[in-house]
Design a protein around this motif. Structure first.
Motif, PDB file in Angstrom:
ATOM      1  N   ASP A  30       0.827  -1.175  -0.037  1.00  0.00           N
ATOM      2  CA  ASP A  30       0.062  -0.164   0.003  1.00  0.00           C
ATOM      3  C   ASP A  30       0.814   1.287  -0.004  1.00  0.00           C
ATOM      4  O   ASP A  30       1.735   1.375   0.835  1.00  0.00           O
ATOM      5  CB  ASP A  30      -0.909   0.136   1.273  1.00  0.00           C
ATOM      6  N   ARG A  31       0.752   1.994  -0.908  1.00  0.00           N
ATOM      7  CA  ARG A  31       1.162   3.320  -0.832  1.00  0.00           C
ATOM      8  C   ARG A  31       0.554   4.435  -0.080  1.00  0.00           C
ATOM      9  O   ARG A  31      -0.832   4.285  -0.014  1.00  0.00           O
ATOM     10  CB  ARG A  31       1.422   3.965  -2.334  1.00  0.00           C
ATOM     11  N   PRO A  32       1.354   5.171   0.510  1.00  0.00           N
ATOM     12  CA  PRO A  32       0.532   6.256   1.500  1.00  0.00           C
ATOM     13  C   PRO A  32      -0.230   7.144   0.670  1.00  0.00           C
ATOM     14  O   PRO A  32      -0.037   7.281  -0.631  1.00  0.00           O
ATOM     15  CB  PRO A  32       1.670   7.040   1.902  1.00  0.00           C
ATOM     16  N   ASP A  33      -1.422   7.519   1.307  1.00  0.00           N
ATOM     17  CA  ASP A  33      -2.088   8.441   0.811  1.00  0.00           C
ATOM     18  C   ASP A  33      -1.758   9.755   0.280  1.00  0.00           C
ATOM     19  O   ASP A  33      -0.819  10.276   1.306  1.00  0.00           O
ATOM     20  CB  ASP A  33      -3.530   8.679   1.491  1.00  0.00           C
ATOM     21  N   TYR A  86       3.074   5.924  -9.886  1.00  0.00           N
ATOM     22  CA  TYR A  86       3.029   6.685  -9.022  1.00  0.00           C
ATOM     23  C   TYR A  86       4.048   7.331  -8.322  1.00  0.00           C
ATOM     24  O   TYR A  86       4.725   6.641  -7.824  1.00  0.00           O
ATOM     25  CB  TYR A  86       2.168   6.416  -7.865  1.00  0.00           C
ATOM     26  N   VAL A  87       4.376   8.806  -8.105  1.00  0.00           N
ATOM     27  CA  VAL A  87       5.580   9.092  -7.635  1.00  0.00           C
ATOM     28  C   VAL A  87       5.147  10.097  -6.698  1.00  0.00           C
ATOM     29  O   VAL A  87       4.110  11.056  -6.715  1.00  0.00           O
ATOM     30  CB  VAL A  87       6.289   9.856  -8.655  1.00  0.00           C
ATOM     31  N   GLN A  88       5.754   9.899  -5.129  1.00  0.00           N
ATOM     32  CA  GLN A  88       5.380  10.901  -4.005  1.00  0.00           C
ATOM     33  C   GLN A  88       6.446  11.027  -3.153  1.00  0.00           C
ATOM     34  O   GLN A  88       7.243  10.185  -3.127  1.00  0.00           O
ATOM     35  CB  GLN A  88       3.968  10.614  -3.616  1.00  0.00           C
ATOM     36  N   LEU A  92       5.215  15.997  -3.155  1.00  0.00           N
ATOM     37  CA  LEU A  92       5.136  15.883  -4.599  1.00  0.00           C
ATOM     38  C   LEU A  92       3.970  14.603  -4.194  1.00  0.00           C
ATOM     39  O   LEU A  92       4.200  13.569  -3.776  1.00  0.00           O
ATOM     40  CB  LEU A  92       6.087  15.329  -5.011  1.00  0.00           C
ATOM     41  N   CYS A  93       2.994  14.620  -5.191  1.00  0.00           N
ATOM     42  CA  CYS A  93       1.921  13.417  -5.575  1.00  0.00           C
ATOM     43  C   CYS A  93       1.706  13.637  -6.965  1.00  0.00           C
ATOM     44  O   CYS A  93       0.831  14.395  -7.401  1.00  0.00           O
ATOM     45  CB  CYS A  93       0.937  13.915  -4.611  1.00  0.00           C
ATOM     46  N   ALA A  94       2.149  12.846  -7.740  1.00  0.00           N
ATOM     47  CA  ALA A  94       1.921  12.952  -9.255  1.00  0.00           C
ATOM     48  C   ALA A  94       2.231  11.129  -9.620  1.00  0.00           C
ATOM     49  O   ALA A  94       2.326  10.512  -8.973  1.00  0.00           O
ATOM     50  CB  ALA A  94       3.015  13.602  -9.668  1.00  0.00           C
TER      51      ALA A  94
END
Length: 148
Positions: A30-33, A86-88, A92-94
């Motif tokens: 799970d990636r963080p929100d 997904y990169v964060q 940054l959230c993109a």
């Protein structure tokens, strides 16, 4: 009577262990929100020139070790294979779309067309940014490991 208690205890402990395993497994992938606060990322699609220009600009301001990448999908667009992540991190959230010129490290992912990799974290993902007046592209270079 004793046999029934042993079986019940075994089932209870087994159930607890299985539940714990699945909770840990789910947590690992799970990636963080995160919430995008950059209006450019809302106006344009990942892979488009203005989106990529803004993303490249943001990425140069952030320590690479503070960024995390999760695999989104493998796709073919205009007969060109691409990987989407997904990169964060550090605000940054993109999403980032990468072209691949050397599939050596990704041969299994390519063979599976990305299936089974969805949600996997690519640790220390590295890429090159190629810019000209018509396009800005991210070219995959390497990664240290995959957490699946």
């Amino acid at each position: 009577m004793l046999i029934i208690k042993v079986i019940l205890n075994y089932e209870t402990h087994f159930s607890i262990i299985v539940s714990y395993f699945f909770e840990c497994f789910d947590f690992a992938c799970d990636r963080p929100d995160c919430t995008n606060v950059n209006p450019v990322f809302d106006q344009y699609l990942p892979g488009e020139k203005l989106y990529n220009d803004e993303l490249a600009s943001q990425l140069t301001r952030i320590d690479q070790d503070k960024l995390s990448y999760w695999f989104k999908e493998y796709r073919v667009v205009n007969q060109q294979e691409e990987l989407c992540f997904y990169v964060q991190g550090d605000g940054l959230c993109a999403e980032i779309v990468m072209k691949v010129t050397d599939w050596t490290q990704l041969k299994d992912l390519r063979k599976a067309k990305g299936k089974t990799y969805s949600g996997a974290e690519f640790v220390k993902l590295r890429y090159e940014v190629l810019r000209d007046t018509l396009s800005t592209e991210f070219i995959f270079k390497r990664f240290a490991r995959i957490i699946d």
